[in-house]
Design a protein around this motif. Structure first.
Motif, PDB file in Angstrom:
ATOM      1  N   GLY A 170       3.457  18.942  25.726  1.00 13.32           N
ATOM      2  CA  GLY A 170       2.897  18.977  24.374  1.00 13.32           C
ATOM      3  C   GLY A 170       3.624  18.045  23.426  1.00 13.32           C
ATOM      4  N   ASP A 171       4.953  18.015  23.532  1.00 15.56           N
ATOM      5  CA  ASP A 171       5.742  17.115  22.676  1.00 15.56           C
ATOM      6  C   ASP A 171       5.374  15.656  22.926  1.00 15.56           C
ATOM      7  OD1 ASP A 171       7.098  19.266  21.557  1.00 15.56           O
ATOM      8  OD2 ASP A 171       8.889  19.016  22.817  1.00 15.56           O
ATOM      9  N   VAL A 172       5.227  15.299  24.196  1.00 17.76           N
ATOM     10  CA  VAL A 172       4.888  13.914  24.542  1.00 17.76           C
ATOM     11  C   VAL A 172       3.476  13.577  24.063  1.00 17.76           C
ATOM     12  CG1 VAL A 172       4.510  12.307  26.454  1.00 17.76           C
ATOM     13  CG2 VAL A 172       6.522  13.788  26.460  1.00 17.76           C
ATOM     14  N   LEU A 173       2.541  14.492  24.241  1.00 16.20           N
ATOM     15  CA  LEU A 173       1.179  14.248  23.755  1.00 16.20           C
ATOM     16  C   LEU A 173       1.162  14.052  22.236  1.00 16.20           C
ATOM     17  CD1 LEU A 173      -0.885  16.796  25.883  1.00 16.20           C
ATOM     18  CD2 LEU A 173      -1.075  14.295  25.935  1.00 16.20           C
ATOM     19  N   ARG A 174       1.893  14.895  21.521  1.00 18.75           N
ATOM     20  CA  ARG A 174       1.939  14.780  20.057  1.00 18.75           C
ATOM     21  C   ARG A 174       2.524  13.427  19.641  1.00 18.75           C
ATOM     22  NH1 ARG A 174       5.287  18.529  18.886  1.00 18.75           N
ATOM     23  NH2 ARG A 174       3.759  20.192  18.863  1.00 18.75           N
ATOM     24  N   ARG A 175       3.620  13.027  20.299  1.00 18.91           N
ATOM     25  CA  ARG A 175       4.228  11.730  19.959  1.00 18.91           C
ATOM     26  C   ARG A 175       3.262  10.581  20.220  1.00 18.91           C
ATOM     27  NH1 ARG A 175       8.999  13.791  22.151  1.00 18.91           N
ATOM     28  NH2 ARG A 175       8.687  12.645  24.081  1.00 18.91           N
ATOM     29  N   GLN A 176       2.551  10.648  21.349  1.00 19.38           N
ATOM     30  CA  GLN A 176       1.573   9.595  21.665  1.00 19.38           C
ATOM     31  C   GLN A 176       0.512   9.515  20.564  1.00 19.38           C
ATOM     32  OE1 GLN A 176       1.226   7.285  23.990  1.00 19.38           O
ATOM     33  NE2 GLN A 176       2.873   7.850  25.379  1.00 19.38           N
ATOM     34  N   ARG A 177       0.004  10.660  20.151  1.00 19.34           N
ATOM     35  CA  ARG A 177      -1.032  10.702  19.112  1.00 19.34           C
ATOM     36  C   ARG A 177      -0.486  10.172  17.789  1.00 19.34           C
ATOM     37  NH1 ARG A 177      -1.798  14.125  15.226  1.00 19.34           N
ATOM     38  NH2 ARG A 177      -0.531  15.804  16.071  1.00 19.34           N
TER      39      ARG A 177
ATOM     40  N   CYS B 228      -5.808  12.057  27.703  1.00 22.52           N
ATOM     41  CA  CYS B 228      -5.270  10.716  27.976  1.00 22.52           C
ATOM     42  C   CYS B 228      -6.325   9.641  27.720  1.00 22.52           C
ATOM     43  CB  CYS B 228      -4.754  10.623  29.414  1.00 22.52           C
ATOM     44  SG  CYS B 228      -3.192  11.471  29.681  1.00 22.52           S
ATOM     45  N   ASP B 229      -7.567   9.908  28.133  1.00 25.06           N
ATOM     46  CA  ASP B 229      -8.656   8.953  27.872  1.00 25.06           C
ATOM     47  C   ASP B 229      -8.838   8.775  26.362  1.00 25.06           C
ATOM     48  OD1 ASP B 229      -9.089   8.577  30.552  1.00 25.06           O
ATOM     49  OD2 ASP B 229     -10.863   9.884  30.660  1.00 25.06           O
ATOM     50  N   ALA B 230      -8.811   9.882  25.633  1.00 25.68           N
ATOM     51  CA  ALA B 230      -8.984   9.819  24.177  1.00 25.68           C
ATOM     52  C   ALA B 230      -7.849   9.048  23.519  1.00 25.68           C
ATOM     53  CB  ALA B 230      -9.069  11.232  23.599  1.00 25.68           C
ATOM     54  N   LEU B 231      -6.648   9.154  24.089  1.00 24.18           N
ATOM     55  CA  LEU B 231      -5.480   8.448  23.538  1.00 24.18           C
ATOM     56  C   LEU B 231      -5.330   7.042  24.130  1.00 24.18           C
ATOM     57  CD1 LEU B 231      -2.865  11.364  23.605  1.00 24.18           C
ATOM     58  CD2 LEU B 231      -3.892  10.316  21.570  1.00 24.18           C
ATOM     59  N   ASP B 232      -6.188   6.710  25.092  1.00 23.09           N
ATOM     60  CA  ASP B 232      -6.116   5.427  25.794  1.00 23.09           C
ATOM     61  C   ASP B 232      -4.722   5.224  26.412  1.00 23.09           C
ATOM     62  OD1 ASP B 232      -7.276   3.100  26.773  1.00 23.09           O
ATOM     63  OD2 ASP B 232      -6.520   1.897  25.094  1.00 23.09           O
ATOM     64  N   VAL B 233      -4.276   6.275  27.091  1.00 19.00           N
ATOM     65  CA  VAL B 233      -2.968   6.263  27.763  1.00 19.00           C
ATOM     66  C   VAL B 233      -3.202   6.685  29.207  1.00 19.00           C
ATOM     67  CG1 VAL B 233      -0.701   7.392  27.857  1.00 19.00           C
ATOM     68  CG2 VAL B 233      -1.743   6.906  25.654  1.00 19.00           C
ATOM     69  N   ARG B 234      -2.583   5.974  30.142  1.00 17.25           N
ATOM     70  CA  ARG B 234      -2.696   6.374  31.540  1.00 17.25           C
ATOM     71  C   ARG B 234      -1.947   7.688  31.755  1.00 17.25           C
ATOM     72  NH1 ARG B 234      -0.479   1.525  34.502  1.00 17.25           N
ATOM     73  NH2 ARG B 234      -1.497  -0.118  33.373  1.00 17.25           N
ATOM     74  N   MET B 235      -2.521   8.541  32.589  1.00 21.38           N
ATOM     75  CA  MET B 235      -1.865   9.812  32.861  1.00 21.38           C
ATOM     76  C   MET B 235      -0.494   9.578  33.514  1.00 21.38           C
ATOM     77  SD  MET B 235      -3.060  13.414  34.636  1.00 21.38           S
ATOM     78  CE  MET B 235      -4.705  13.296  34.019  1.00 21.38           C
ATOM     79  N   SER B 236      -0.379   8.553  34.334  1.00 24.13           N
ATOM     80  CA  SER B 236       0.910   8.260  34.976  1.00 24.13           C
ATOM     81  C   SER B 236       1.973   7.913  33.931  1.00 24.13           C
ATOM     82  CB  SER B 236       0.776   7.123  35.987  1.00 24.13           C
ATOM     83  OG  SER B 236       0.339   5.934  35.358  1.00 24.13           O
ATOM     84  N   GLU B 237       1.579   7.205  32.859  1.00 20.12           N
ATOM     85  CA  GLU B 237       2.528   6.898  31.779  1.00 20.12           C
ATOM     86  C   GLU B 237       2.948   8.173  31.063  1.00 20.12           C
ATOM     87  OE1 GLU B 237       0.968   3.920  29.083  1.00 20.12           O
ATOM     88  OE2 GLU B 237       0.185   2.758  30.766  1.00 20.12           O
ATOM     89  N   LEU B 238       1.969   9.038  30.812  1.00 14.38           N
ATOM     90  CA  LEU B 238       2.261  10.314  30.165  1.00 14.38           C
ATOM     91  C   LEU B 238       3.229  11.125  31.016  1.00 14.38           C
ATOM     92  CD1 LEU B 238       1.336  12.397  27.864  1.00 14.38           C
ATOM     93  CD2 LEU B 238      -0.098  13.336  29.679  1.00 14.38           C
ATOM     94  N   MET B 239       2.931  11.221  32.313  1.00 17.76           N
ATOM     95  CA  MET B 239       3.782  12.001  33.209  1.00 17.76           C
ATOM     96  C   MET B 239       5.170  11.389  33.367  1.00 17.76           C
ATOM     97  SD  MET B 239       2.285  14.634  33.819  1.00 17.76           S
ATOM     98  CE  MET B 239       0.810  15.509  34.164  1.00 17.76           C
TER      99      MET B 239
END
Length: 125
Positions: free
Chosen positions: A9-16, A56-67
């Motif tokens: 969740g923290d990583v998703l929030r930072r990406q957004r 990830c699609d909505a943020l235009d970020v690869r899931m591998s980058e997120l992980m």
């Protein structure tokens, strides 16, 4: 205890937030409710792989980058947790060096004794 859902969740929030986007924008683009996305970002809900893919699609970020970023955060959290749990190293007493050239007036080989800073009695044998 380290919770993966919190790190995720923290990583998703930072990406957004890096993108300057609101929860509303991302939730709309990912087709997930605003409340649910908010709970995922706060680590209160576990996100399924399908939901993560949509976010990830909505943020235009690869899931591998997120992980990868989550993995890095997890490594740091584990290190911090193990450092906090480990006992401090024992404190070694300060040592003083004393050189002895003779014992009871009898010349001897030069000997250096390292002993704790407290008083130490040396007895010749």
């Amino acid at each position: 205890m380290i919770l993966l859902r919190r790190l995720l969740g923290d990583v998703l929030r930072r990406q957004r937030q890096r993108q300057g986007r609101t929860l509303r924008e991302v939730s709309s683009s990912a087709r997930v409710s605003l409340g649910y996305l908010s709970e995922v970002e706060r680590g209160q809900k576990e996100a399924s792989s399908e939901l993560l893919s949509a976010i990830c699609d909505a943020l235009d970020v690869r899931m591998s980058e997120l992980m990868r970023e989550v993995s890095d955060e997890l490594s740091l959290a584990e290190l911090a947790e193990s450092a906090a749990a480990s006992e401090p190293a024992p404190v070694r007493p300060m040592l003083n060096s004393v050189s002895v050239a003779s014992v009871a007036g009898v010349p001897t080989e030069r000997v250096t004794i390292k002993a704790p800073a407290e008083t130490v009695d040396v007895v010749a044998a």
